[in-house]
Design a protein around this motif. Structure first.
Motif, PDB file in Angstrom:
ATOM      1  N   MET A 226       1.262  -1.392  -0.115  1.00  0.00           N
ATOM      2  CA  MET A 226       0.339   0.037  -0.170  1.00  0.00           C
ATOM      3  C   MET A 226       0.800   1.575   0.295  1.00  0.00           C
ATOM      4  O   MET A 226       0.687   2.120  -0.967  1.00  0.00           O
ATOM      5  CB  MET A 226      -0.478   0.021   1.417  1.00  0.00           C
ATOM      6  CG  MET A 226      -1.552   0.484   1.339  1.00  0.00           C
ATOM      7  SD  MET A 226      -3.413   0.950   2.483  1.00  0.00           S
ATOM      8  CE  MET A 226      -3.174  -1.131   2.940  1.00  0.00           C
ATOM      9  N   ALA A 227       1.774   0.979   0.858  1.00  0.00           N
ATOM     10  CA  ALA A 227       3.154   2.183   1.094  1.00  0.00           C
ATOM     11  C   ALA A 227       3.858   2.532   0.315  1.00  0.00           C
ATOM     12  O   ALA A 227       3.909   3.362  -0.727  1.00  0.00           O
ATOM     13  CB  ALA A 227       3.422   1.843   2.390  1.00  0.00           C
ATOM     14  N   LEU A 228       3.778   1.421  -1.009  1.00  0.00           N
ATOM     15  CA  LEU A 228       5.423   1.290  -1.671  1.00  0.00           C
ATOM     16  C   LEU A 228       4.147   1.683  -3.005  1.00  0.00           C
ATOM     17  O   LEU A 228       4.920   2.766  -3.749  1.00  0.00           O
ATOM     18  CB  LEU A 228       5.573  -0.022  -2.771  1.00  0.00           C
ATOM     19  CG  LEU A 228       6.498   0.074  -3.832  1.00  0.00           C
ATOM     20  CD1 LEU A 228       7.516   1.019  -2.772  1.00  0.00           C
ATOM     21  CD2 LEU A 228       6.439  -1.206  -3.436  1.00  0.00           C
ATOM     22  N   ARG A 229       3.048   1.887  -3.804  1.00  0.00           N
ATOM     23  CA  ARG A 229       2.214   1.713  -4.328  1.00  0.00           C
ATOM     24  C   ARG A 229       1.772   3.882  -4.267  1.00  0.00           C
ATOM     25  O   ARG A 229       2.063   4.550  -5.394  1.00  0.00           O
ATOM     26  CB  ARG A 229       1.008   1.395  -3.968  1.00  0.00           C
ATOM     27  CG  ARG A 229       0.973  -0.053  -4.691  1.00  0.00           C
ATOM     28  CD  ARG A 229      -1.181   0.014  -5.056  1.00  0.00           C
ATOM     29  NE  ARG A 229      -1.538  -0.185  -4.353  1.00  0.00           N
ATOM     30  CZ  ARG A 229      -2.014  -1.694  -3.169  1.00  0.00           C
ATOM     31  NH1 ARG A 229      -1.084  -2.388  -3.746  1.00  0.00           N
ATOM     32  NH2 ARG A 229      -2.762  -0.890  -2.418  1.00  0.00           N
ATOM     33  N   ALA A 230       1.647   4.151  -2.965  1.00  0.00           N
ATOM     34  CA  ALA A 230       1.336   5.692  -2.557  1.00  0.00           C
ATOM     35  C   ALA A 230       2.541   6.409  -2.886  1.00  0.00           C
ATOM     36  O   ALA A 230       2.845   7.572  -4.004  1.00  0.00           O
ATOM     37  CB  ALA A 230       0.832   5.946  -1.504  1.00  0.00           C
ATOM     38  N   ALA A 231       4.061   5.928  -2.478  1.00  0.00           N
ATOM     39  CA  ALA A 231       5.225   5.851  -3.549  1.00  0.00           C
ATOM     40  C   ALA A 231       5.377   6.770  -4.601  1.00  0.00           C
ATOM     41  O   ALA A 231       6.085   7.263  -5.310  1.00  0.00           O
ATOM     42  CB  ALA A 231       6.269   6.030  -2.267  1.00  0.00           C
ATOM     43  N   GLU A 232       4.724   5.295  -5.676  1.00  0.00           N
ATOM     44  CA  GLU A 232       4.948   5.270  -6.906  1.00  0.00           C
ATOM     45  C   GLU A 232       4.306   6.733  -7.178  1.00  0.00           C
ATOM     46  O   GLU A 232       4.777   7.095  -8.188  1.00  0.00           O
ATOM     47  CB  GLU A 232       4.530   4.188  -7.669  1.00  0.00           C
ATOM     48  CG  GLU A 232       5.699   3.236  -7.041  1.00  0.00           C
ATOM     49  CD  GLU A 232       5.173   1.507  -8.288  1.00  0.00           C
ATOM     50  OE1 GLU A 232       5.250   1.497  -9.562  1.00  0.00           O
ATOM     51  OE2 GLU A 232       4.525   0.967  -6.969  1.00  0.00           O
ATOM     52  N   GLU A 233       3.379   6.286  -6.765  1.00  0.00           N
ATOM     53  CA  GLU A 233       2.021   7.391  -7.671  1.00  0.00           C
ATOM     54  C   GLU A 233       2.811   9.746  -7.358  1.00  0.00           C
ATOM     55  O   GLU A 233       2.367  10.058  -7.941  1.00  0.00           O
ATOM     56  CB  GLU A 233       1.052   7.038  -6.713  1.00  0.00           C
ATOM     57  CG  GLU A 233      -0.249   8.758  -7.664  1.00  0.00           C
ATOM     58  CD  GLU A 233      -0.595   8.159  -8.925  1.00  0.00           C
ATOM     59  OE1 GLU A 233      -0.748   9.485  -9.549  1.00  0.00           O
ATOM     60  OE2 GLU A 233      -0.467   7.355  -9.211  1.00  0.00           O
TER      61      GLU A 233
END
Length: 203
Positions: A73-80
């Motif tokens: 979840m956090a990694l997706r947010a970082a990518e975005e």
């Protein structure tokens, strides 16, 4: 860097980070089981190494699901955030996803646990942003470039340990479990050991 190349590079970085997080979960389970005495009846089971193998495989799967869910979840947010250049919007989106999970999937009413999970997600998002901004492809290279030295990286690891401990303590209290809980203690010890080795490998 052209937009298409940048997007591919970002996916490569995220893939490397996620692969390392999966390996981290596997190592934690291995160390936890290695330091925990097996049940006495295991000694009477033929091919008990198979019992241990399948037991470790099952525990790895269960721990990975819990461990990786929040990190993904956090990694997706970082990518975005890297793609859009808007970290705050990505952070709010991540918090919204966490709220949805908490309201509809997590059957536990504890404001304290939720707030500590939210703090953990903030730490993870900031950590992944640091890694992705290095533009390195290999995980340890990202760590070295993002944190520069062992003291800086240790500061992050200590922060993670503190918030994870707070989440565990909140869960123990909310679920009315015995203190100290042997499983949680062994898990925390294994996590510290794995992170210590990771720190040594990186610096």
């Amino acid at each position: 860097m052209p937009a298409d190349s940048k997007s591919k590079h970002l996916k490569t970085q995220a893939k490397a980070i996620l692969a390392e997080e999966r390996e981290f979960a596997s190592r934690v389970v291995y160390y936890r089981r290695a330091q925990t005495s097996p049940a006495w009846w295991h000694n009477f089971i033929p091919f008990k190494f198979l019992v241990e193998y399948f037991g470790r495989k099952k525990e790895t799967s269960q721990f990975s699901q819990k461990h990786l869910g929040f990190k993904e979840m956090a990694l997706r947010a970082a990518e975005e955030a890297v793609r859009s250049g808007n970290t705050e919007r990505s952070r709010q989106g991540m918090k919204g996803e966490l709220r949805e999970f908490w309201m509809h999937e997590q059957k536990l009413e504890s404001r304290t646990v939720y707030e500590n999970l939210s703090a953990m997600m903030d730490l993870l998002l900031d950590h992944y942003l640091r890694l992705l901004h290095t533009e390195e492809r290999e995980y340890l290279s990202m760590i070295r470039k993002a944190y520069r030295n062992s003291a800086n990286y240790q500061e992050f690891l200590t922060g993670m340990e503190q918030v994870e401990h707070a989440v565990d303590e909140g869960l123990v209290e909310a679920m009315g479990m015995n203190r100290p809980d042997p499983y949680i203690q062994s898990k925390q010890k294994a996590i510290r050991e794995v992170r210590k080795r990771e720190l040594e490998d990186a610096f």
